[in-house]
Design a protein around this motif. Structure first.
Motif, short mmCIF file in Angstrom:
data_model
loop_
_atom_site.label_atom_id
_atom_site.label_comp_id
_atom_site.label_asym_id
_atom_site.label_seq_id
_atom_site.Cartn_x
_atom_site.Cartn_y
_atom_site.Cartn_z
N THR A 86 1.06 -1.58 -0.10
CA THR A 86 0.04 0.44 -0.40
C THR A 86 1.05 1.34 0.41
O THR A 86 0.70 2.79 -1.20
CB THR A 86 -0.34 -0.42 1.12
N THR B 17 2.40 2.08 -3.37
CA THR B 17 1.86 3.47 -4.47
C THR B 17 1.54 4.49 -3.71
O THR B 17 1.37 5.68 -4.64
CB THR B 17 0.33 2.02 -4.53
N ASP B 18 1.20 4.69 -2.43
CA ASP B 18 1.11 5.70 -1.84
C ASP B 18 2.26 6.74 -1.96
O ASP B 18 2.07 8.23 -2.31
CB ASP B 18 0.31 5.81 -0.44
N THR C 27 2.40 8.36 -5.42
CA THR C 27 1.37 9.06 -5.85
C THR C 27 1.52 10.62 -4.95
O THR C 27 1.44 11.19 -6.06
CB THR C 27 0.08 8.37 -5.57
N LEU D 77 -2.22 7.86 -11.13
CA LEU D 77 -2.91 6.04 -10.71
C LEU D 77 -2.76 5.49 -11.47
O LEU D 77 -2.53 4.30 -11.94
CB LEU D 77 -3.98 6.45 -9.58
N THR E 231 0.70 4.34 -12.30
CA THR E 231 1.67 3.51 -11.10
C THR E 231 0.31 2.04 -11.36
O THR E 231 1.11 0.56 -11.87
CB THR E 231 1.15 3.52 -9.97
N THR E 232 -0.67 1.68 -11.96
CA THR E 232 -1.46 0.16 -12.26
C THR E 232 -1.22 0.13 -13.84
O THR E 232 -1.23 -1.47 -13.59
CB THR E 232 -2.90 0.89 -12.82
N PHE F 241 2.74 -1.68 -12.12
CA PHE F 241 2.84 -2.45 -11.75
C PHE F 241 2.22 -4.12 -12.46
O PHE F 241 2.36 -4.79 -12.12
CB PHE F 241 1.79 -2.41 -10.43
N ALA G 89 0.07 -3.77 -4.42
CA ALA G 89 1.13 -2.34 -5.28
C ALA G 89 -0.10 -2.33 -5.84
O ALA G 89 -0.45 -0.96 -6.64
CB ALA G 89 2.45 -2.37 -5.17
N THR H 267 -3.69 -2.31 -4.66
CA THR H 267 -3.83 -0.80 -4.22
C THR H 267 -4.23 0.55 -5.15
O THR H 267 -5.05 1.65 -5.37
CB THR H 267 -2.83 0.37 -3.33
N ALA H 268 -2.96 0.42 -6.08
CA ALA H 268 -3.16 1.69 -7.70
C ALA H 268 -5.06 1.49 -8.21
O ALA H 268 -5.06 1.88 -8.29
CB ALA H 268 -1.89 1.28 -8.25
#
Length: 412
Positions: free
Chosen positions: A94, A97-98, A101, A108, A111-112, A115, A156, A159-160
């Motif tokens: 988590t 990703t945070d 971002t 996002l 990152t999506t 990952f 990860a 989360t994203a």
């Protein structure tokens, strides 16, 4: 009869028991609880304790490394150590990703995508190296490394993708949870009803439980004005950690999610594992056993993988399929006895995936060779999944026997 022999180097040592729990209802319950804690505990440490995102990441990252050190040193699945690792890796996943971002301004969407690509690369390398992505056979340090790296990226990615979905759809915490639960239900339906590959279904569900748990955590912890129930991160984290402790303690005592293993006795001569299902009593296989018996002293063990269409079964279904396998053994073993010139043994695996069944049997015994019997190429599901080359990758000499077909001459 047609045989193809693959001779490889001597098998690597197999001293480790499976390091991952069985995929039962308990597995998914704790997985969702862990993902919920990953969301609320991260917020609690960063906000309530005023540690900030960066310090929290370093602290939880250090705890994760220490826990994984214990996990990798263990020779079997230990519920407390394993699930502590999952809780911590959910927090770290988590926070990765945070951090990207919030601290570095990475969108996002980016990152999506990133990952997703990284997870696909891990799976590709894992498959290329081991010829399996199954979690039922995490017997080596290499496989365990691939497994935990994949788990990190699933958290990860989850989360994203979850934050991206919530941000774009703006449906609120409750409906987000319903949405992801429905998608997981669709994956389960595709697996049970339409035979979606068990390994693929598992990893898709594993990814989706991350945003499901996060939505549940936010629903419980966030203020009522923001659409939550107002329990706060402290109470929510405590409740879910307590629930995890109760379930893990129960599993530690009962071992209901541990892979059963039996250690076989060493023999002074070759132990040959014969793997077959519908071809267990065919002339081609009996000829191969007869030929092997002429080469030197050997004992033969017939393994029948569970003939179920999918991995997850009810107890009644499992018993029925096991009975079918026992019938195969009952018919085939007397014929194998005569072909081998000595009594043969046999077993029916609970695994429907023949690769899992083979690896689990190799882990529990001291086998030196494998004879793999399949149907012709146009009929065999095993050949379609390239089972012979995957088994050859295990490091034992393998002879592949293809049953003859009336329509097709003997195939090699």
């Amino acid at each position: 009869m047609a045989t193809v022999a693959h001779s490889t180097a001597s098998a690597r040592a197999r001293k480790m028991l499976n390091k991952v729990p069985e995929v039962t209802l308990y597995f998914w319950i704790i997985k969702v609880l862990c993902t919920t804690v990953g969301e609320t505990a991260s917020d609690y440490l960063a906000t309530n304790l005023s540690l900030g995102l960066t310090k929290t990441t370093f602290i939880t990252g250090s705890l994760l490394i220490a826990t994984l050190a214990f996990q990798f040193r263990a020779r079997r699945y230990i519920p407390g150590v394993y699930w502590l690792g999952v809780v911590l890796i959910s927090v770290v996943g988590t926070q990765i990703t945070d951090n990207l971002t919030d601290n570095f301004g990475v969108s996002l969407v980016t990152t999506t995508i990133v990952f997703s690509i990284l997870l696909a690369i891990v799976f590709a390398i894992w498959w290329g190296s081991e010829r399996t992505l199954s979690i039922h056979t995490i017997y080596t340090t290499k496989r365990e490394s691939f497994y935990w790296l994949a788990v990190l990226f699933t958290f990860a990615l989850g989360t994203a993708a979850g934050d991206l979905t919530a941000e774009r759809l703006s449906v609120g915490y409750a409906w987000s949870a319903v949405l992801f639960a429905a998608v997981i239900g669709a994956v389960a339906l595709a697996h049970y009803g339409f035979r979606l590959n068990a390994v693929l279904a598992f990893w898709i569900a594993y990814i989706l439980t991350r945003p499901l748990g996060a939505s549940m955590g936010d629903l419980l912890s966030q203020a009522r004005a923001d659409g939550g129930l107002g329990l706060g991160t402290t109470a929510t984290s405590a409740i879910f950690l307590g629930a995890i402790l109760v379930v893990v303690a129960y599993l530690s005592v009962t071992r209901k999610d541990a892979t059963e293993t039996r250690v076989g006795e060493l023999a002074p001569h070759a132990q040959v594992l014969v793997v077959a299902n519908k071809t267990a009593a065919t002339p081609a296989l009996l000829d191969a056993v007869r030929h092997r018996a002429t080469l030197g002293p050997a004992r033969f063990h017939l393994l029948v993988p569970n003939p179920a269409a999918h991995a997850e079964l009810t107890e009644a279904e499992r018993e029925r399929h096991h009975t079918e396998g026992e019938h195969v053994l009952e018919l085939a073993l007397p014929l194998l006895d005569r072909a081998a010139g000595a009594p043969a043994e046999g077993s029916v695996s609970v695994r429907h995936d023949p690769m899992d069944a083979i690896e689990e049997t190799l882990q529990s015994g001291d086998f030196h060779e494998i004879i793999l019997s399949t149907l012709p190429h146009g009929v065999s599901r095993w050949l379609h999944t390239d089972l012979p080359s995957r088994v050859a990758h295990l490091g034992l000499p393998i002879t592949t026997v293809v049953a003859e077909s009336r329509r097709t001459p003997a195939l090699a």
